[in-house]
Structure formats: structure tokens, C-alpha cells
Design a protein around this motif. Sequence first.
Motif, PDB file in Angstrom:
ATOM      1  N   ILE A  87       0.847  -1.254   0.066  1.00  0.00           N
ATOM      2  CA  ILE A  87       0.116  -0.082  -0.155  1.00  0.00           C
ATOM      3  C   ILE A  87       1.093   1.281  -0.037  1.00  0.00           C
ATOM      4  O   ILE A  87       0.485   2.397  -0.778  1.00  0.00           O
ATOM      5  CB  ILE A  87      -1.093  -0.062   1.217  1.00  0.00           C
ATOM      6  CG1 ILE A  87      -1.985  -1.119   0.964  1.00  0.00           C
ATOM      7  CG2 ILE A  87      -1.736   1.305   1.385  1.00  0.00           C
ATOM      8  CD1 ILE A  87      -2.892  -1.364   2.109  1.00  0.00           C
ATOM      9  N   LEU A  88       2.033   1.119   0.735  1.00  0.00           N
ATOM     10  CA  LEU A  88       2.940   2.501   0.974  1.00  0.00           C
ATOM     11  C   LEU A  88       3.366   2.625  -0.636  1.00  0.00           C
ATOM     12  O   LEU A  88       3.690   3.752  -0.989  1.00  0.00           O
ATOM     13  CB  LEU A  88       3.978   2.145   1.786  1.00  0.00           C
ATOM     14  CG  LEU A  88       5.280   3.016   1.957  1.00  0.00           C
ATOM     15  CD1 LEU A  88       4.828   4.427   2.485  1.00  0.00           C
ATOM     16  CD2 LEU A  88       6.234   2.422   2.656  1.00  0.00           C
ATOM     17  N   VAL A  89       3.916   1.567  -0.964  1.00  0.00           N
ATOM     18  CA  VAL A  89       4.412   1.832  -2.379  1.00  0.00           C
ATOM     19  C   VAL A  89       3.531   2.185  -3.473  1.00  0.00           C
ATOM     20  O   VAL A  89       3.805   3.149  -4.259  1.00  0.00           O
ATOM     21  CB  VAL A  89       4.946   0.247  -3.081  1.00  0.00           C
ATOM     22  CG1 VAL A  89       5.698   0.211  -4.345  1.00  0.00           C
ATOM     23  CG2 VAL A  89       6.295  -0.134  -2.003  1.00  0.00           C
ATOM     24  N   LEU A  90       2.340   1.788  -3.410  1.00  0.00           N
ATOM     25  CA  LEU A  90       1.294   1.978  -4.512  1.00  0.00           C
ATOM     26  C   LEU A  90       0.821   3.532  -4.267  1.00  0.00           C
ATOM     27  O   LEU A  90       0.684   4.295  -5.320  1.00  0.00           O
ATOM     28  CB  LEU A  90      -0.031   1.033  -4.437  1.00  0.00           C
ATOM     29  CG  LEU A  90       0.093  -0.147  -4.928  1.00  0.00           C
ATOM     30  CD1 LEU A  90      -1.135  -0.962  -4.773  1.00  0.00           C
ATOM     31  CD2 LEU A  90       0.589  -0.553  -6.350  1.00  0.00           C
ATOM     32  N   ILE A  91       0.591   3.787  -3.059  1.00  0.00           N
ATOM     33  CA  ILE A  91       0.391   5.335  -2.693  1.00  0.00           C
ATOM     34  C   ILE A  91       1.573   6.212  -3.080  1.00  0.00           C
ATOM     35  O   ILE A  91       1.161   7.320  -4.107  1.00  0.00           O
ATOM     36  CB  ILE A  91       0.066   5.598  -1.217  1.00  0.00           C
ATOM     37  CG1 ILE A  91      -1.131   4.912  -0.710  1.00  0.00           C
ATOM     38  CG2 ILE A  91       0.133   7.041  -0.975  1.00  0.00           C
ATOM     39  CD1 ILE A  91      -1.409   4.888   0.693  1.00  0.00           C
ATOM     40  N   SER A  92       2.825   5.841  -2.941  1.00  0.00           N
ATOM     41  CA  SER A  92       3.936   6.679  -3.591  1.00  0.00           C
ATOM     42  C   SER A  92       3.761   6.504  -4.792  1.00  0.00           C
ATOM     43  O   SER A  92       4.240   7.819  -5.433  1.00  0.00           O
ATOM     44  CB  SER A  92       5.196   5.903  -2.887  1.00  0.00           C
ATOM     45  OG  SER A  92       5.069   5.794  -1.535  1.00  0.00           O
ATOM     46  N   LEU A  93       3.679   5.427  -5.528  1.00  0.00           N
ATOM     47  CA  LEU A  93       3.722   5.675  -7.167  1.00  0.00           C
ATOM     48  C   LEU A  93       2.516   6.245  -7.627  1.00  0.00           C
ATOM     49  O   LEU A  93       2.711   7.148  -8.557  1.00  0.00           O
ATOM     50  CB  LEU A  93       3.417   4.183  -7.497  1.00  0.00           C
ATOM     51  CG  LEU A  93       4.527   3.166  -7.734  1.00  0.00           C
ATOM     52  CD1 LEU A  93       3.970   1.871  -8.158  1.00  0.00           C
ATOM     53  CD2 LEU A  93       5.580   3.763  -9.050  1.00  0.00           C
ATOM     54  N   LEU A  94       1.313   6.463  -6.712  1.00  0.00           N
ATOM     55  CA  LEU A  94       0.351   7.217  -6.950  1.00  0.00           C
ATOM     56  C   LEU A  94       0.711   8.775  -7.061  1.00  0.00           C
ATOM     57  O   LEU A  94       0.491   9.667  -8.063  1.00  0.00           O
ATOM     58  CB  LEU A  94      -0.889   7.252  -6.476  1.00  0.00           C
ATOM     59  CG  LEU A  94      -2.045   5.992  -6.883  1.00  0.00           C
ATOM     60  CD1 LEU A  94      -3.152   5.977  -5.894  1.00  0.00           C
ATOM     61  CD2 LEU A  94      -2.485   6.645  -8.176  1.00  0.00           C
ATOM     62  N   CYS A  95       1.485   9.025  -5.979  1.00  0.00           N
ATOM     63  CA  CYS A  95       1.607  10.468  -5.694  1.00  0.00           C
ATOM     64  C   CYS A  95       2.766  11.021  -6.486  1.00  0.00           C
ATOM     65  O   CYS A  95       3.073  12.235  -6.544  1.00  0.00           O
ATOM     66  CB  CYS A  95       2.367  10.511  -4.139  1.00  0.00           C
ATOM     67  SG  CYS A  95       0.661  10.344  -3.195  1.00  0.00           S
ATOM     68  N   ILE A  96       3.474  10.439  -7.287  1.00  0.00           N
ATOM     69  CA  ILE A  96       4.550  10.674  -8.247  1.00  0.00           C
ATOM     70  C   ILE A  96       4.044  11.404  -9.532  1.00  0.00           C
ATOM     71  O   ILE A  96       4.598  12.134 -10.157  1.00  0.00           O
ATOM     72  CB  ILE A  96       5.700   9.820  -8.609  1.00  0.00           C
ATOM     73  CG1 ILE A  96       5.160   8.581  -9.049  1.00  0.00           C
ATOM     74  CG2 ILE A  96       6.398   9.518  -7.137  1.00  0.00           C
ATOM     75  CD1 ILE A  96       6.641   7.672  -9.617  1.00  0.00           C
ATOM     76  N   PHE A  97       2.556  11.141  -9.524  1.00  0.00           N
ATOM     77  CA  PHE A  97       2.100  11.770 -10.945  1.00  0.00           C
ATOM     78  C   PHE A  97       1.431  12.809 -10.684  1.00  0.00           C
ATOM     79  O   PHE A  97       0.658  12.752  -9.532  1.00  0.00           O
ATOM     80  CB  PHE A  97       1.322  10.305 -11.759  1.00  0.00           C
ATOM     81  CG  PHE A  97       2.316   9.159 -12.131  1.00  0.00           C
ATOM     82  CD1 PHE A  97       3.026   9.558 -13.309  1.00  0.00           C
ATOM     83  CD2 PHE A  97       2.428   8.170 -11.552  1.00  0.00           C
ATOM     84  CE1 PHE A  97       4.119   8.711 -13.628  1.00  0.00           C
ATOM     85  CE2 PHE A  97       3.336   7.123 -12.147  1.00  0.00           C
ATOM     86  CZ  PHE A  97       4.074   7.408 -12.999  1.00  0.00           C
ATOM     87  N   PRO A  98       1.038  13.468 -11.584  1.00  0.00           N
ATOM     88  CA  PRO A  98       0.235  15.013 -11.310  1.00  0.00           C
ATOM     89  C   PRO A  98      -1.500  14.760 -11.194  1.00  0.00           C
ATOM     90  O   PRO A  98      -1.961  15.234 -12.208  1.00  0.00           O
ATOM     91  CB  PRO A  98       0.683  15.880 -12.339  1.00  0.00           C
ATOM     92  CG  PRO A  98       1.063  14.897 -13.622  1.00  0.00           C
ATOM     93  CD  PRO A  98       1.615  13.643 -12.930  1.00  0.00           C
TER      94      PRO A  98
END
Lengths: 467, 449
Positions: A405-416
Motif C-alpha cells: 500500500i505504501l509503494v502504491l500510494i507513493s507511485l500514485l503520488c509521483i504523478f500529477p
Amino acid sequence: MNFSNLFFLYAFLPATLLLYYLIPNIHYRNAVLIFVSLIFYAWGNPTMVLLLLLVCIVNYFLGRGIGAAPGMKKGKLFLSVGLVLNIGLLFVYKYLAFFLETVNLLPKVSLPIPNIIMPLGLSFFTFRIISYLLDVYWEKVSAERSFPVFLLFVSLFPCTVAGPIVRYQTIFKCLHSRKHSREDLWYGFMRLSVGLGKKVILADQLYMVTEHYFSGSLQNLSVAEAWFALLVYTMYVYFDFSGYSDMAIGIARLFGFRFEENFRYPFVCTTISEFWQRWHISLGSFFRDYLLYVPIFGKMRIYGGLFLVWFSTGLWHGASWNYVIWGLYFGLFILLETKIGKKKMKKIPVFIRHIYTKFVIALGFGIFYFTDLSRMGVFFKCLFGLDGNGLIHEFSSVYMMNHLILVLISLLCIFPWVPFFKKKLERHTATIAVGECVCGILLLALFILSSIILVSSTNQPFLYTQF
Amino acid sequence: MENQQQELNRPQRNNVLFAIRIVFVYLFFAVLLSGAVLLLVLERPSYSQDEKRELATMPSFSLSALYKGEYTEALQYFYNDTIPYRSELKRFSDRVLSYKGFAQDDVYIDIPGDLPPIPSEEPDGTLPPVTTPGTNAEEVPAVTPSQSTEKPNVNEFSQNQGIVTYKKRAMELYWGSKASMRDYALSLNTLQTRMPELNVWSMNIPISSAYYLPPSLAGKYGDQEQDCAYIRSLLQEGVYYVDVYNVLKKHVDEDIYLRTDHHWSYLGVFYAVEEMMKQANLPVPNLSDDYVTKSKDGNLGSFYLYFDQKHLVNYPETFTWYEPKFSFDCTYYSYDTMQVVKTSQNKMFFYYSEPFYDMVNYGDSYLTHVKTSANTGRKVAVFKDSFGNALAPFLAKGFDEIWVIDLRYFKGDAYAFLAEKGVTDVLMASCMFTNAGYKSSYYKNLFVS
């Protein structure tokens, strides 16, 4: 002191804001900012503030000297002195030990290695001063007449310790007179919350995952684990540094200063050149504007300039060969893209360009992490399955799932996503009003949650404070 | 069309947005300022029970400390370390951070750095012959105060070699060294040879991964059943062996181990002592007749508190303990001075806070002497690691006197101590990590060297 710290957030910052806004006059407000900036800088090592003051005094007069005779021999002399002094200072504090260690590799050479403690934020404030001196020499800006204002420019606490490399021409108007709107306060708090969240909720947690994989001998890493670790580390560096930049931009705005963006969603890039236009923009633009076109390579100017820029970019990040390799590695891809040409690059399908860039960027951060070149070698062997550890261990996936979940949220947050939704919401007053309320509530919650997490977390200093 | 007409023009829209933002600016200011005031006026904690440590203290001001930057750093550390409601806030944040992933097949895994090596088959080796010193036990001087300054602390918790959580139960991965097991066995054999009049008992206590590992990991690491059997095979005739592994195996469906702590539960302890008392022909404790059962909900043990297994905050457990109904006296000695530090009557349970396992006889802190009214003529000295702490309430049913000695902190002459105290039985009660790991050298130092 760093920003992701309860003492800073709930003692230093509120006290500074109160003091600042209780005083109506801009000159006194500047005095307050100088005072707190020097305290901020002196916090862990008060003696270094003397060095900062000395640097300010010398460069103030050099700037005045250059400003009095721009483009003339005298001005050139002052500029040369300024460059030698500032680069010399950086060399002595940051690179001398590394240089001597490298020289000692030669046969029969054994020079003593001095144990020098680098002043906090040295790489950042020397670069800001160098840009100021060059801009004055090139008559892009006038030399600052007021020493307190110059001192404020150099010591301004939101950007002293870990950037961004704010140029004088960006903030000179704000240094002299600035308006304080409530919109600025809103924007400042917004960026502060986002930056704090990025640092505390994402970067610090990603760091723990990174260390889980990287702190050991690396011998047992499977291919999947090595790639997972690299992905996590890449995101960690991004959230750590962009989080700091967000906080710096936000805090500066609370006091009426407008800094330029330092990160613009770098992972949406489709070329490496574009990545560097979006990543650590203040550093990239510094080298582009002040170093790329240095006429010292004659006919080989393009190659020479590129080499110099990327060698320096790497070395700026640390006194270690892996950073130099890291810089030159990116320089190589940028040269490659230059040779292919923009038009031909655009003909390559977008998804392939995305895969290419993310692959190159991630591998680059593999180089960035390992200051020990032998460990770097072991890691890259694991990465490409050359160590015989196999594609995946039987229970590698368990740890990955534990952090998914941490990794997925982080991945989401790198996109605008935020600008995307904001644009959608802007069509109607009702939706934008609701959006603004939701945004405000979320940001408040983010700020409070990050503060609570700070209570128990081991305080991880920002990665870029070491540069 | 109507909607479009109802839309506000740009200045009006900006006014609405402006108003909303102003509200949030005030809210932000309120949070910052109220946070600042509250953190200034609320009482700050000085001790963290969760972390078992004194929190930072307010630094004293001096110009030299200020000059070196030590004062400001210490001030900041004090401020951050002693946030009011630290424990509650920490648990809240752990709860939030525990949602950073999923438990695939109900498994969480935390193996720091490298995966532990899968143990290769070690040769069995042979046990060196038992040696006897020139002087016998009666001739050695009486017990001397420990020279050690080592205190019970939480360092043992830093040896995280890999923790797995499966079905809401955390456990350590196990592997052992046969050389260490031989050291352990040699220690017991030497004691039995040198003091043949004593009943020497071995209690190898498995750690919970012996029974509860997820199927995907079972058999991948050390086999505690095999290692227990190996140790048993090394013990010479005359050394009594309490087969804890098989005793507990019969009760795996009961709460014989704690779920959030690396220790066994007091119920597991009871089963082990019950077995020993049967073998020793001593009165067997009866849980319902001899003890008052007490319990407390919401316990979080060492895995959460010291091993940083944050997800366990979502799985607190009920801790159950058994207070003897019969009478006894306890005396607690300092390991450093061997002087009496505390005494108590009919009370062995203290510290009613987490980790609850440590509530009996102050955990590892003191050398403990329990005097009972069992009247069996038997006195036992228990050399133990933390797993042996909880034995005393049950041993008290059958032994007149119990000496509980931590093998890590006792630095006196063990033989002289046993002779001086006139014990009839010596029980070595420690977990398999101790008996098959480097800590077995503590036994060797006490009984072989």
C-alpha cells in the motif's frame, strides 16, 4: 535544525510567524528574518554562523565591486576573486579530503587526510552567491547596496540548509518590499503540509524499506527484491527532496517570498533531458546557465560543456566517485538523445520512451546509493540475476506485500493527479468550492497526522542536507 | 442552461474561494499556535514504559555547551522526546503506519538486511570430556559480589534475526549452532559430575516458531525438535531432562505462547513446571486450586515494543497470569552488590504495565530468593534467561526455597553459591536461542571454566 521536526514546527515556526507579523515595517521584518535565520543556521553548530557571516561580508563587497565596474577589467578581477574564494571554500570543506584520498591512490603517496566538518548547506549558499556574482557581472541584476538585505538573501532560513538554489534575481524584489496576502498564507500552509506529508509519511517509511534491503551484504538479494528495492529507493529520494523543497517553498511563502519550483513531476518525463528539466530544477538551471557554455573547450564545446556540467552535477552531490559516475551516466544519455534529435525521439512510441526513461532513472539511483563501488557491483549483479540468487525467493513477495500500500500510494503520488482533478473541478463554482474545502480538510489532516507520526519516528534528516 | 445562468462570474467565484481559503488559513494558524501552546504547558513525561527508558531531560545551560551547539541540540531533543501523551500518540501513529501493506497469507515478515542463511548441516561433533578442577566445590570461597556493571536491558531485543507474523502471532525465526548446544550440554554434565549430590535439570524451552510458523516457512530454518533431541542426547546419565518441546506440543491450540511477545505465556510455563514436578516427585501445582487466575486485555509485548513490529498494534492480546494462593516470602538481591534491594510477602507480581511478561519478580532485574511453606526439603536454584523468570510461582508449590539467577548477570562463583545455599536441585531454564546460540557461553563460563 530541519523542517520535519516537532521543535521546528511547533516552537520555531510559530514563534517566528508571530514575531514577524506583529511587526509592521518591512525593514524590521527583514531584521527578524535575519535574526531567526542566523539562529536556525547556528542551531547545531554555532561557530559555523561566523563562517556564513564572513562569506556574506566578503561577497557583499565583491558584489559591490563587480557592480561598480561590470564587464570591465576591475569587475572581472572582483568576479575572479569571488569565484576562486567561493569555489575554494567549497573545495576545502567538501572535496579536499576526497581529493587527497584520490591522490593517495598513487604509488608512494601518502598525504594526511584532514578531518573537516562541512558547514550545513554550504553547497547551496555558495552556489547562490556564485549565481549572484555572475548575474551582477553580466548586468542581469544590480549589485545589492544594503548589506542586511544581502545577508538576508544568503541566510534566508527556508533555503539555507538544503535548497532550492534560489537566485538573487528571483527574490530581489521580495527582499526589498513584499506584500503579504492571505492567499500567500494559504499557499504557504498548503505546500508546507504537502511537503511534510511527503517526508514523514512517504519518504521516511520508504527509507526503512530501502534499508531493509540495502543495509545488509546484498549477497542474497533476488532479482525481484533488487528491483523492488531500487524502485523504493528512487521514490524515497524523490519524496525526501521534493518534500523538503515543498516545505521550503511553503515556508518562504508564509513570509511573502516566492521561490521557483524545484520539482515538476519529474517521473512524467519521456526523455532524460526532460527529466532534468523537472528534477532539481534550480541545480540543473544553474549549471545550464553558468557552466554549459563556458568557452574552454574550443571546437569540442558541446561535448566539453556537457561533460563539465554532468561531471559537476555528480560531484556536487557528494565527494565520492559514485556521484561522479552518476552524473556522467546521465550526461551520456543526454548526449545520446541530443545525437538522436528531438524529432526522432518523438517518433519513438510514448510507452517505450516511458519504459526507457524510468529504467535509466532507476538504474541511475542504484549508482547514486552506493558510495562503496564494490557493493554497487554486487547490487548490479543481483539486479540482473548474475549472482545466481534467482528471480524471486520463496517469501520475497511477503515483505513486498507487507509494504504494497505504501509503494502504491507513493507511485500514485509521483504523478500529477492533483492538477488534473483541479482542472476538472474548475468548471463549476460549486465543485471547485467543494474541492477547495476537501483539499483544506485533507491538508489539515495531513499536517496533524504527519506531526503525530513525528512523535514516534526516528528523526531522519533530509537526504539533501548532506550535500 | 439554467445551471450556466446560476454559475457565478469570475470575481464572485474568486470571492467564494477566497473565503474558503481564509477559513483554512485561520484553522492552520489555530493548529500551529494551539499546538505550540499545548506542547509548552502540558506536563511532559519523563519515562517511557513502552520503550523501557528514561526520556530526555531538560539540558542545563552553559556557555560552553551553547558554543559547541550541544545545548541547542539537547534542548531540541528534549522537546521532541518528551511530547505530552507520547505513548498514546506513538500507538496511534503505529496504527496508521500498520496499514502500509497487506499480510499475504496472513503473514508479515521482517528480516533485517539479509535473509538469514539457511543453516547447513553441521557435523554433530563430540563432547569434550568433563573436567574437574583441583579444588572441589566445598573448598571454593563463598559467593562474591558480581564485578559486572552489566544491567538487564533491552539490548537482547536488538538481535532481530528475522520476525514473522502469522495469523496475528509474531515469532522469531530460529536456527542454532551445534557447537553452542555442546557448550550447553557440557556445562550441565560438568555440574552434575562436580556436584553429583545435586539433581541437575535441563529445561530447553522452544521459541514459538517451533509450532506456529506458516507452512511456507516451516522446515526452512532450524528445527527445534531436532535440536532439543540433540541436546538431550548429549546430556550424561544423571542429568534430568524436562521434555518441554513435546509437553507444549500437546497444547499448541491453547495460548501457551504470547502473540505479541517473544516469550511463552504463563500457561506454557505452567505445563512445563507441571511436567518437571511430576518427574521430581514433588507436589504438582494445580491452576484452579492453588492459584488465582487474573488477566488483562490490550497487552502489547516485546515484538511491538522493542522489535518494532508496528502492525501488532492492531492485535493486542489478553495477558493471563496466576497468583499463588499459598504463602511465601520474596527477597530481591542486586547482581552488582549481592545486597538485599527489596522484599515482599505473598507477592511476586509487580509492574502491571507492558510488557506484562516482565511483571513477575521484576523481570530480569534482581537475583530472587523465594521461601515457601512447601516443606518438601527440596531447594532449587534456577539458572535462567528471561524465559525462566516465570517459573517461580509454580515451582513454589513444591520447593521450600527457590533461587532465581540470571545467567547473564550473575558473575559470582556458581559452585560456591550452590554449596553455600544448600540447594538440592539445579534447573537450567532457558530458551533454545540461548542454549543453541552464543549465550550458551554464559553457562560455560559459570560451570565449565
